[in-house]
Design a protein around this motif. Structure first.
Motif, PDB file in Angstrom:
ATOM      1  N   ILE A  23      -1.117  -4.788   6.783  1.00  0.00           N
ATOM      2  CA  ILE A  23      -0.640  -4.732   5.078  1.00  0.00           C
ATOM      3  C   ILE A  23      -0.989  -2.894   5.522  1.00  0.00           C
ATOM      4  O   ILE A  23      -0.457  -2.435   3.695  1.00  0.00           O
ATOM      5  N   GLY A  24      -1.879  -2.330   6.324  1.00  0.00           N
ATOM      6  CA  GLY A  24      -1.342  -0.916   6.164  1.00  0.00           C
ATOM      7  C   GLY A  24      -0.778  -0.025   6.799  1.00  0.00           C
ATOM      8  O   GLY A  24      -0.756   1.044   6.582  1.00  0.00           O
ATOM      9  N   GLY A  25       0.234  -0.832   7.022  1.00  0.00           N
ATOM     10  CA  GLY A  25       1.016   0.189   7.780  1.00  0.00           C
ATOM     11  C   GLY A  25       2.039   1.320   6.218  1.00  0.00           C
ATOM     12  O   GLY A  25       2.023   1.269   5.291  1.00  0.00           O
ATOM     13  N   LYS A  26       2.184   2.155   6.908  1.00  0.00           N
ATOM     14  CA  LYS A  26       2.780   3.499   5.640  1.00  0.00           C
ATOM     15  C   LYS A  26       4.286   1.901   5.477  1.00  0.00           C
ATOM     16  O   LYS A  26       5.118   1.364   5.668  1.00  0.00           O
ATOM     17  N   TRP A  27       4.331   2.393   3.846  1.00  0.00           N
ATOM     18  CA  TRP A  27       5.631   1.837   2.559  1.00  0.00           C
ATOM     19  C   TRP A  27       4.639   0.335   3.151  1.00  0.00           C
ATOM     20  O   TRP A  27       5.387   0.222   1.435  1.00  0.00           O
ATOM     21  N   THR A  28       3.997  -0.262   3.508  1.00  0.00           N
ATOM     22  CA  THR A  28       3.907  -1.805   3.402  1.00  0.00           C
ATOM     23  C   THR A  28       3.561  -2.743   1.673  1.00  0.00           C
ATOM     24  O   THR A  28       3.930  -3.286   1.584  1.00  0.00           O
ATOM     25  N   ILE A  29       2.260  -1.842   1.703  1.00  0.00           N
ATOM     26  CA  ILE A  29       1.842  -2.358   0.668  1.00  0.00           C
ATOM     27  C   ILE A  29       2.521  -1.664  -0.580  1.00  0.00           C
ATOM     28  O   ILE A  29       2.793  -3.183  -1.883  1.00  0.00           O
ATOM     29  N   LEU A  30       3.104  -0.584  -0.445  1.00  0.00           N
ATOM     30  CA  LEU A  30       4.237  -0.800  -1.644  1.00  0.00           C
ATOM     31  C   LEU A  30       5.297  -1.193  -1.951  1.00  0.00           C
ATOM     32  O   LEU A  30       5.782  -0.847  -3.162  1.00  0.00           O
ATOM     33  N   ILE A  31       5.661  -2.688  -0.802  1.00  0.00           N
ATOM     34  CA  ILE A  31       6.856  -2.834  -0.605  1.00  0.00           C
ATOM     35  C   ILE A  31       6.556  -4.313  -1.433  1.00  0.00           C
ATOM     36  O   ILE A  31       7.256  -4.785  -1.844  1.00  0.00           O
ATOM     37  N   ILE A  32       5.389  -4.537  -1.092  1.00  0.00           N
ATOM     38  CA  ILE A  32       4.494  -5.867  -1.760  1.00  0.00           C
ATOM     39  C   ILE A  32       4.813  -5.539  -3.079  1.00  0.00           C
ATOM     40  O   ILE A  32       4.467  -6.479  -4.117  1.00  0.00           O
ATOM     41  N   ARG A  33       3.610  -4.181  -3.426  1.00  0.00           N
ATOM     42  CA  ARG A  33       3.824  -3.642  -4.620  1.00  0.00           C
ATOM     43  C   ARG A  33       5.016  -4.463  -5.657  1.00  0.00           C
ATOM     44  O   ARG A  33       5.218  -4.773  -6.765  1.00  0.00           O
ATOM     45  N   ASP A  34       6.320  -3.503  -5.490  1.00  0.00           N
ATOM     46  CA  ASP A  34       7.078  -4.019  -5.448  1.00  0.00           C
ATOM     47  C   ASP A  34       7.690  -5.148  -5.497  1.00  0.00           C
ATOM     48  O   ASP A  34       8.766  -5.360  -6.518  1.00  0.00           O
ATOM     49  N   LEU A  35       7.056  -5.818  -5.157  1.00  0.00           N
ATOM     50  CA  LEU A  35       7.840  -7.134  -4.963  1.00  0.00           C
ATOM     51  C   LEU A  35       7.243  -8.031  -6.159  1.00  0.00           C
ATOM     52  O   LEU A  35       7.184  -8.911  -6.335  1.00  0.00           O
ATOM     53  N   THR A  36       5.747  -7.902  -6.511  1.00  0.00           N
ATOM     54  CA  THR A  36       5.294  -8.211  -7.346  1.00  0.00           C
ATOM     55  C   THR A  36       6.011  -8.648  -8.439  1.00  0.00           C
ATOM     56  O   THR A  36       5.537  -9.759  -9.423  1.00  0.00           O
TER      57      THR A  36
END
Length: 111
Positions: A23-36
Motif C-alpha cells: 500500500i506504500g505506492g504513491k496514491w494507493t492509500i488515497l485510493i483505498i481511503r476514497d473507497l472506504t
C-alpha cells in the motif's frame, strides 16, 4: 523474467514491510481511503485525487485488484460502466487509514 508486485511482496518476510510494499505506492492509500466510503466509478476517484494521471490511476486500480484489495465490477451498458469497491481484505485496511488520520490530526495538521 520480471517479478510482478505480488511476487515481490511474497518474498518479503516482515509483515510491516509486506504491507508497506502493498500500500506504500504513491496514491494507493488515497485510493483505498476514497473507497472506504463506498463504491466509486473511475471518474469519481480521478476527481477526488487531484493530480493523478488516468494512466497512474488505472495502474494502481489494476494492482489493487490483483492483490484482492478491491473488486472491479463492469456493467454491460452503453457507455460501459465500471465500479470499484473494497473487498473484505481491503476493508481490513480501514483501521490503518483511520490510525494514519488520527496521527496526522494529532501531530501534523494542528500546528
Amino acid at each position: 523474467m520480471e517479478l510482478t508486485q505480488s511476487d515481490q511482496v511474497e518474498k518479503i518476510i516482515c509483515p510491516v514491510a509486506r504491507t508497506v510494499q502493498l500500500i506504500g505506492g504513491k496514491w494507493t492509500i488515497l485510493i483505498i481511503r476514497d473507497l472506504t466510503s463506498g463504491v466509486k466509478r473511475f471518474h469519481q476517484l480521478e476527481r477526488s485525487l487531484q493530480g493523478i494521471s488516468p494512466k497512474t490511476l488505472s495502474e494502481r486500480l489494476r494492482t489493487l485488484e490483483e492483490e484482492g484489495i478491491i473488486v472491479r465490477q463492469t456493467f454491460a451498458e452503453v457507455p460501459p460502466r465500471v465500479e470499484y469497491s473494497l473487498t473484505a481484505k481491503g476493508c481490513d485496511l480501514v483501521s490503518v487509514i483511520n490510525s494514519m488520520r488520527d496521527y496526522g490530526e494529532q501531530w501534523l495538521c494542528n500546528k
